[in-house]
Scaffold this motif. Structure first.
Motif, PDB file in Angstrom:
ATOM      1  N   TYR A  59     -20.012  18.052  -8.611  1.00 57.07           N
ATOM      2  CA  TYR A  59     -20.142  17.360  -9.888  1.00 57.07           C
ATOM      3  C   TYR A  59     -20.904  16.049  -9.702  1.00 57.07           C
ATOM      4  CZ  TYR A  59     -18.723  15.247 -14.319  1.00 57.07           C
ATOM      5  OH  TYR A  59     -18.722  14.648 -15.550  1.00 57.07           O
ATOM      6  N   LYS A  60     -20.544  15.313  -8.638  1.00 63.05           N
ATOM      7  CA  LYS A  60     -21.238  14.049  -8.363  1.00 63.05           C
ATOM      8  C   LYS A  60     -22.722  14.288  -8.105  1.00 63.05           C
ATOM      9  CE  LYS A  60     -17.502  11.288  -6.344  1.00 63.05           C
ATOM     10  NZ  LYS A  60     -17.016  10.680  -5.090  1.00 63.05           N
ATOM     11  N   LYS A  61     -23.023  15.310  -7.292  1.00 56.78           N
ATOM     12  CA  LYS A  61     -24.425  15.612  -6.982  1.00 56.78           C
ATOM     13  C   LYS A  61     -25.187  16.004  -8.243  1.00 56.78           C
ATOM     14  CE  LYS A  61     -23.679  17.095  -2.212  1.00 56.78           C
ATOM     15  NZ  LYS A  61     -23.658  18.236  -1.301  1.00 56.78           N
ATOM     16  N   LYS A  62     -24.533  16.784  -9.084  1.00 51.12           N
ATOM     17  CA  LYS A  62     -25.182  17.267 -10.307  1.00 51.12           C
ATOM     18  C   LYS A  62     -25.542  16.120 -11.241  1.00 51.12           C
ATOM     19  CE  LYS A  62     -24.308  20.315 -14.240  1.00 51.12           C
ATOM     20  NZ  LYS A  62     -23.311  21.177 -14.883  1.00 51.12           N
ATOM     21  N   PHE A  63     -24.611  15.183 -11.437  1.00 51.22           N
ATOM     22  CA  PHE A  63     -24.841  14.127 -12.399  1.00 51.22           C
ATOM     23  C   PHE A  63     -25.399  12.853 -11.800  1.00 51.22           C
ATOM     24  CE2 PHE A  63     -21.941  16.901 -14.693  1.00 51.22           C
ATOM     25  CZ  PHE A  63     -22.643  17.031 -15.876  1.00 51.22           C
ATOM     26  N   GLU A  64     -25.418  12.748 -10.496  1.00 47.64           N
ATOM     27  CA  GLU A  64     -25.994  11.577  -9.852  1.00 47.64           C
ATOM     28  C   GLU A  64     -27.495  11.542 -10.102  1.00 47.64           C
ATOM     29  OE1 GLU A  64     -26.368  10.973  -5.367  1.00 47.64           O
ATOM     30  OE2 GLU A  64     -24.522   9.940  -5.896  1.00 47.64           O
ATOM     31  N   GLY A  65     -28.140  12.687  -9.976  1.00 40.47           N
ATOM     32  CA  GLY A  65     -29.571  12.774 -10.231  1.00 40.47           C
ATOM     33  C   GLY A  65     -29.897  12.462 -11.677  1.00 40.47           C
ATOM     34  N   THR A  66     -29.056  12.891 -12.596  1.00 37.31           N
ATOM     35  CA  THR A  66     -29.266  12.641 -14.012  1.00 37.31           C
ATOM     36  C   THR A  66     -29.213  11.148 -14.302  1.00 37.31           C
ATOM     37  OG1 THR A  66     -28.187  14.742 -14.503  1.00 37.31           O
ATOM     38  CG2 THR A  66     -28.420  13.209 -16.319  1.00 37.31           C
ATOM     39  N   GLN A  67     -28.272  10.482 -13.694  1.00 37.71           N
ATOM     40  CA  GLN A  67     -28.120   9.053 -13.923  1.00 37.71           C
ATOM     41  C   GLN A  67     -29.333   8.294 -13.389  1.00 37.71           C
ATOM     42  OE1 GLN A  67     -24.654   7.344 -12.151  1.00 37.71           O
ATOM     43  NE2 GLN A  67     -24.968   5.358 -13.056  1.00 37.71           N
ATOM     44  N   SER A  68     -29.785   8.630 -12.195  1.00 35.47           N
ATOM     45  CA  SER A  68     -30.922   7.905 -11.625  1.00 35.47           C
ATOM     46  C   SER A  68     -32.199   8.210 -12.396  1.00 35.47           C
ATOM     47  CB  SER A  68     -31.078   8.233 -10.141  1.00 35.47           C
ATOM     48  OG  SER A  68     -31.383   9.600  -9.964  1.00 35.47           O
ATOM     49  N   SER A  69     -32.379   9.457 -12.852  1.00 33.82           N
ATOM     50  CA  SER A  69     -33.582   9.776 -13.626  1.00 33.82           C
ATOM     51  C   SER A  69     -33.540   9.080 -14.987  1.00 33.82           C
ATOM     52  CB  SER A  69     -33.727  11.287 -13.793  1.00 33.82           C
ATOM     53  OG  SER A  69     -32.672  11.817 -14.555  1.00 33.82           O
ATOM     54  N   ALA A  70     -32.371   8.959 -15.586  1.00 33.69           N
ATOM     55  CA  ALA A  70     -32.240   8.240 -16.854  1.00 33.69           C
ATOM     56  C   ALA A  70     -32.563   6.763 -16.646  1.00 33.69           C
ATOM     57  CB  ALA A  70     -30.835   8.402 -17.413  1.00 33.69           C
ATOM     58  N   GLN A  71     -32.102   6.196 -15.542  1.00 29.97           N
ATOM     59  CA  GLN A  71     -32.395   4.796 -15.240  1.00 29.97           C
ATOM     60  C   GLN A  71     -33.893   4.601 -15.020  1.00 29.97           C
ATOM     61  OE1 GLN A  71     -30.132   2.281 -15.328  1.00 29.97           O
ATOM     62  NE2 GLN A  71     -31.870   0.918 -15.091  1.00 29.97           N
ATOM     63  N   ASP A  72     -34.544   5.540 -14.337  1.00 25.21           N
ATOM     64  CA  ASP A  72     -35.992   5.468 -14.124  1.00 25.21           C
ATOM     65  C   ASP A  72     -36.734   5.502 -15.460  1.00 25.21           C
ATOM     66  OD1 ASP A  72     -35.575   5.371 -11.407  1.00 25.21           O
ATOM     67  OD2 ASP A  72     -35.985   7.511 -11.084  1.00 25.21           O
ATOM     68  N   LYS A  73     -36.281   6.363 -16.357  1.00 25.28           N
ATOM     69  CA  LYS A  73     -36.914   6.476 -17.678  1.00 25.28           C
ATOM     70  C   LYS A  73     -36.777   5.169 -18.445  1.00 25.28           C
ATOM     71  CE  LYS A  73     -36.711   9.110 -21.956  1.00 25.28           C
ATOM     72  NZ  LYS A  73     -35.982  10.122 -22.723  1.00 25.28           N
ATOM     73  N   ILE A  74     -35.593   4.579 -18.404  1.00 25.66           N
ATOM     74  CA  ILE A  74     -35.361   3.309 -19.098  1.00 25.66           C
ATOM     75  C   ILE A  74     -36.244   2.214 -18.489  1.00 25.66           C
ATOM     76  CG2 ILE A  74     -33.653   1.478 -19.461  1.00 25.66           C
ATOM     77  CD1 ILE A  74     -31.543   3.731 -19.709  1.00 25.66           C
ATOM     78  N   ASP A  75     -36.346   2.189 -17.179  1.00 21.63           N
ATOM     79  CA  ASP A  75     -37.197   1.186 -16.513  1.00 21.63           C
ATOM     80  C   ASP A  75     -38.658   1.342 -16.938  1.00 21.63           C
ATOM     81  OD1 ASP A  75     -34.993   0.145 -15.232  1.00 21.63           O
ATOM     82  OD2 ASP A  75     -35.372   1.181 -13.324  1.00 21.63           O
ATOM     83  N   ARG A  76     -39.146   2.582 -16.966  1.00 21.73           N
ATOM     84  CA  ARG A  76     -40.536   2.830 -17.385  1.00 21.73           C
ATOM     85  C   ARG A  76     -40.772   2.374 -18.823  1.00 21.73           C
ATOM     86  NH1 ARG A  76     -39.808   7.833 -14.919  1.00 21.73           N
ATOM     87  NH2 ARG A  76     -39.517   8.790 -16.949  1.00 21.73           N
ATOM     88  N   GLU A  77     -39.848   2.734 -19.723  1.00 16.17           N
ATOM     89  CA  GLU A  77     -39.992   2.355 -21.127  1.00 16.17           C
ATOM     90  C   GLU A  77     -39.964   0.836 -21.287  1.00 16.17           C
ATOM     91  OE1 GLU A  77     -36.887   4.415 -23.200  1.00 16.17           O
ATOM     92  OE2 GLU A  77     -37.919   6.354 -23.074  1.00 16.17           O
ATOM     93  N   THR A  78     -39.121   0.164 -20.531  1.00 17.27           N
ATOM     94  CA  THR A  78     -39.042  -1.292 -20.596  1.00 17.27           C
ATOM     95  C   THR A  78     -40.353  -1.919 -20.122  1.00 17.27           C
ATOM     96  OG1 THR A  78     -36.661  -1.179 -20.182  1.00 17.27           O
ATOM     97  CG2 THR A  78     -37.724  -3.304 -19.829  1.00 17.27           C
ATOM     98  N   LYS A  79     -40.894  -1.424 -19.033  1.00 13.31           N
ATOM     99  CA  LYS A  79     -42.172  -1.949 -18.531  1.00 13.31           C
ATOM    100  C   LYS A  79     -43.295  -1.730 -19.540  1.00 13.31           C
ATOM    101  CE  LYS A  79     -41.119  -1.542 -13.614  1.00 13.31           C
ATOM    102  NZ  LYS A  79     -41.383  -0.832 -12.362  1.00 13.31           N
ATOM    103  N   GLU A  80     -43.313  -0.561 -20.179  1.00 16.95           N
ATOM    104  CA  GLU A  80     -44.340  -0.276 -21.185  1.00 16.95           C
ATOM    105  C   GLU A  80     -44.211  -1.230 -22.371  1.00 16.95           C
ATOM    106  OE1 GLU A  80     -43.949   3.838 -22.237  1.00 16.95           O
ATOM    107  OE2 GLU A  80     -44.585   4.535 -20.255  1.00 16.95           O
ATOM    108  N   GLN A  81     -42.991  -1.475 -22.830  1.00 18.53           N
ATOM    109  CA  GLN A  81     -42.787  -2.383 -23.959  1.00 18.53           C
ATOM    110  C   GLN A  81     -43.180  -3.813 -23.588  1.00 18.53           C
ATOM    111  OE1 GLN A  81     -38.695  -1.807 -25.084  1.00 18.53           O
ATOM    112  NE2 GLN A  81     -39.123   0.090 -26.204  1.00 18.53           N
ATOM    113  N   LEU A  82     -42.864  -4.234 -22.367  1.00 22.00           N
ATOM    114  CA  LEU A  82     -43.274  -5.573 -21.928  1.00 22.00           C
ATOM    115  C   LEU A  82     -44.791  -5.702 -21.887  1.00 22.00           C
ATOM    116  CD1 LEU A  82     -40.684  -6.380 -19.109  1.00 22.00           C
ATOM    117  CD2 LEU A  82     -40.958  -7.558 -21.291  1.00 22.00           C
ATOM    118  N   LYS A  83     -45.474  -4.657 -21.424  1.00 19.89           N
ATOM    119  CA  LYS A  83     -46.939  -4.685 -21.404  1.00 19.89           C
ATOM    120  C   LYS A  83     -47.502  -4.792 -22.810  1.00 19.89           C
ATOM    121  CE  LYS A  83     -47.769  -2.156 -17.114  1.00 19.89           C
ATOM    122  NZ  LYS A  83     -48.292  -0.917 -16.503  1.00 19.89           N
TER     123      LYS A  83
END
Length: 120
Positions: A59-83
């Motif tokens: 369960y941890k392995k399954k959702f750990e990747g989801t959490q990190s990919s969601a965080q990456d998506k949020i980081d990308r969107e934040t950088k785009e908005q700042l630009k």
């Protein structure tokens, strides 16, 4: 008659010894079965615990990747908005300063609208 009584007492004593043996065997059997049941229960608990720990790891392995990919998506969107904000700022920066200087330079020598003449 005394011989019969003594033979009857002897029979009762033998029956009592036999009953004691049977009770001891029953106690021994019960103790043995309790230990076996306890051992089996410990094995079952161990297997269940191992299985649940394995499920938790999956369960941890399954959702750990989801959490990190969601965080990456949020980081990308934040950088785009700042630009976008920085680009908008750099495009309108000169125009904003020009408008601010025009407003500061405009002087209207009229009294404030809330100022009333007090008659004495």
């Amino acid at each position: 008659m005394v011989a019969q009584k003594s033979q009857g007492i002897q029979t009762l004593l033998e029956a009592e010894k036999e009953a004691t043996k049977i009770v001891d065997q029953a106690r021994s059997y019960r103790t043995k079965k309790l230990k076996e049941a306890q051992t089996e229960a410990e094995k079952d608990i161990s297997k269940l615990k191992e299985r649940k720990e394995h499920e938790l790891e999956e369960y941890k392995k399954k959702f750990e990747g989801t959490q990190s990919s969601a965080q990456d998506k949020i980081d990308r969107e934040t950088k785009e908005q700042l630009k976008e904000i920085e680009n908008a700022f750099s495009k309108k920066h000169a125009e904003l300063i020009k408008k601010l200087l025009e407003r500061v330079g405009q002087v209207d020598p009229k009294p404030h609208r809330n100022l009333h003449k007090i008659e004495a």
